[in-house]
Design an enzyme around this catalytic site. Structure first.
Site, PDB file in Angstrom:
ATOM      1  CG  HIS B  94      -1.406   1.649   1.633  1.00 53.38           C
ATOM      2  ND1 HIS B  94      -2.371   1.782   0.774  1.00 53.38           N
ATOM      3  CD2 HIS B  94      -2.064   2.114   2.816  1.00 53.38           C
ATOM      4  CE1 HIS B  94      -2.988   2.955   0.981  1.00 53.38           C
ATOM      5  NE2 HIS B  94      -2.505   2.964   1.766  1.00 53.38           N
ATOM      6  CG  HIS B  96      -1.084   7.667   0.545  1.00 56.08           C
ATOM      7  ND1 HIS B  96      -1.574   8.208   1.596  1.00 56.08           N
ATOM      8  CD2 HIS B  96      -1.074   6.680   1.643  1.00 56.08           C
ATOM      9  CE1 HIS B  96      -2.304   7.653   2.391  1.00 56.08           C
ATOM     10  NE2 HIS B  96      -2.019   6.751   2.335  1.00 56.08           N
ATOM     11  CG  ASP B 119       3.826  -5.494 -21.433  1.00 50.58           C
ATOM     12  OD1 ASP B 119       3.418  -6.336 -22.346  1.00 50.58           O
ATOM     13  OD2 ASP B 119       3.855  -4.544 -21.928  1.00 50.58           O
ATOM     14  CG  HIS B 170      -7.103   5.033   1.514  1.00 54.78           C
ATOM     15  ND1 HIS B 170      -7.474   4.987   2.033  1.00 54.78           N
ATOM     16  CD2 HIS B 170      -5.905   5.632   1.742  1.00 54.78           C
ATOM     17  CE1 HIS B 170      -6.139   4.335   3.060  1.00 54.78           C
ATOM     18  NE2 HIS B 170      -5.183   4.706   2.299  1.00 54.78           N
ATOM     19  CE1 TYR B 228       9.860  -7.694 -22.121  1.00 57.16           C
ATOM     20  CE2 TYR B 228      10.278  -8.841 -19.979  1.00 57.16           C
ATOM     21  CZ  TYR B 228      10.088  -7.921 -20.964  1.00 57.16           C
ATOM     22  OH  TYR B 228      11.125  -6.717 -21.118  1.00 57.16           O
TER      23      TYR B 228
END
Lengths: 239, 239, 239, 239
Positions: B94, B96, B119, B170, B228
């Protein structure tokens, strides 16, 4: 085999993170030996800080690996098509640099709005048409190259005078006489895209430079009357 | 206890400032040991340059601290809900990061407009619904996790195919098979949000990539036909 | 010859990459010795990390090279015109800094919308008219200088009070009492262009500062009543 | 005299360039010793890489210099007004950080659109009214402080709950319990302004967070029920 070219291609690849043109491994540079008909390209998905000149892969103009312990860039077939179609170019670069990708996503050319563009690109940097379902599902990377070639042919653009393109919904390719020149052109494209974005959102007027400004700036740096820098044909005349 | 995982989670946390994904202490990464049913997470509010592997906190799947001298991230209940709901993920992050937060503030998905998105993300990165007053005032961090799970369920999105989300008002959460992969996905989300913003303000046309381009790019890098890089099932075929 | 000035001009040039004002070699600074009627300028197209004070080129006020083993900047004729027309300036800088080029491309002034502008520029930074075909095809770099001079004359702007300009479709020039001051002004222009862009796209209202705020801020730092800093005429009064 | 506070204020000033909040010398931090009724502030116009703790200037609450060999910041009268009007603050910072200045130029609040804002600011960061001609021409820097105080009074905002402001046509001031906290708040303001700009240009909907989200996030980090981090009153309860 081709040790000098491997070193040159390696160094050009290492310029990509230094010039803020790549995130993670999202970019590759190749360079060609026209006499031998072989090109050297970055291996697929290898991190820049682990890359060595010896990791470079040698490929022929049919796109077949001739030497190399690693897989070449997954974009190798696109490079192959371009080297075959544009016989005068010596290096190719592909990145996902963010300003250029934004224009490719919007499917808009990067227009020539100022002398920064005109110094390097003799006109707008074109965006290709989007690939069709069939093109994508059959030979995707080759078709990417073919879409680039078609764009230059259909619009009558000289790939030496405008050494860059946007593949629609994908991102930029650039090329040049050498791998280092290709990287230079890729950086100019990114800077011009940034300048253009802000100009285009400041005003709705068409801000294209006129043809005579394009001529002046492009030919200050290119061709037999170029006088910018220290080594162009007419540089000494400006001393 | 879980020393190797602590080291791995520590290193993934330290990638956040290096990849420009955090300001101050605004981010956290966790990683899970599925066999033991325990996960390791960054402590709350500790500065990155003071962080050590030993500071990591061990938590069980009820969200209870099992080991650790510091308080775990205040977002721990969100991580707990996600590990329970998405049984195949191995790490969660997580942050910001600013571009993703801008889309979360505007309560808009980060759309799949180009191959850079395709991708990594098999479709748009969804924004959750805004939490209700009751959800916020009761068990806020758990409800944040529940809102994420509900978003994927209601919209029929596979959390492995689209390993990221925006929590409305958020910011972003991302996940992956490992803590490092989760951080990789968080960085791709941020770059794609930046590219999308500029594309969306350059043109009003809907610039979504078609399904077949999404299929092509996503499956170049994922699943049994991926080619790839050096280690995917079909990588060698492209040599 | 002019060794101290060469050192000063060299150092001012080296500030350009440090202040993020140039990409590659796209910028040049000069400085003048008014008593001798000679100015010193960066050579054309030389990379910053290879530049030495000894590479600087000495030019007279007719634009003729007096000393130097390298070609001077291709923009030398523009500098010559400005030194002749603006007798009180001691240094000139030209860059392709991206925010300023965006305004030059849109052919819009950089308006005085805040005290950051007013501290350095006593009013809007003007954009010149676009050069005509004839001007571009005859003596391009001289005509660039003439277009700048005409802009200040036609609009009644004092080049000491507003020490910068945008050349339409091209980019910024700035000047000052010394080469270092010219570079300072070029950086302020770039920062103000960035601030202005975001203000102008946030609101459609005319956000120009009033004349009395312009007066207050400009004269805090300039002229006989200036009190900002440690060395202005009235600095001590504010202790 | 006040050596510990000088060191603290010096260190807070040195954070400004590290956090990308200043160009050149455009910023200043002060800190107060409430018992002695004296504050310490950066000298005017001194470059950050030449600054030492010993350069700090000591000023009393009438704005008179008590100790210091250099002139204090030209903004000292603004700091004086704020320390007198807001008796609970311990440090003040002023910068010309670009995103905040853009909002100040447009004379728009920085709205609370997400939890990043709500974690630090209990509501929108207000912009003051523009100063009148008379205010500017008489005691400009004092009047700047008075305009800030009036903004908080007229709009009923608690300066501890919203520890920052935009002075119209000028730029940001922030404050906090300590000089370091003030700088932290100034950085959060800048990041939130950047996030807000992009959200506000992505959508025309009013994206303000609801009051209950503001309450939740603000009080997770502030007041007697705060539980974020390691040292808040309820931190241990979240272990």
């Amino acid at each position: 085999m081709l040790e000098a070219l491997k070193q040159e291609v390696y160094e050009a690849n290492m310029q990509l993170p230094k010039l803020d043109l790549v995130t993670f491994t999202w970019g590759n540079v190749s360079g060609i030996d026209r006499e031998k008909g072989l090109f050297v390209i970055k291996p697929s998905g290898v991190e820049y800080d682990k890359l060595t000149p010896d990791d470079m892969v040698v490929v022929n103009l049919k796109g077949e690996v001739v030497e190399g312990k690693l897989n070449p860039s997954s974009d190798t077939p696109t490079h192959t098509v371009l080297y075959n179609a544009f016989p005068d170019i010596g290096g190719i670069v592909h990145t996902h640099s963010p300003w250029a990708v934004s224009f490719a996503s919007a499917q808009m050319d990067i227009p020539a709005l100022n002398t920064t563009a005109a110094d390097t690109f003799y006109g707008d940097i074109p965006v290709s048409e989007a690939l069709t379902k069939e093109q994508i599902e059959t030979a995707y990377e080759e078709e990417t190259g073919e879409a680039i070639v078609k764009t230059f042919k259909d619009r009558g653009i000289d790939p030496e005078a405008v050494p860059a393109v946007l593949v629609a919904q994908h991102g930029p390719f650039a090329w040049g006489a050498t791998p280092a020149k290709a990287v230079y052109n890729a950086k100019v494209m990114e800077v011009v895209a940034e300048m253009d974005y802000h100009a285009m959102t400041l005003t709705t007027r068409d801000s294209h430079v006129p043809q005579y400004l394009l001529d002046k700036h492009y030919y200050r740096k290119h061709g037999k009357n170029a006088y910018y820098g220290q080594d162009n044909p007419k540089s000494a005349d400006h001393k």
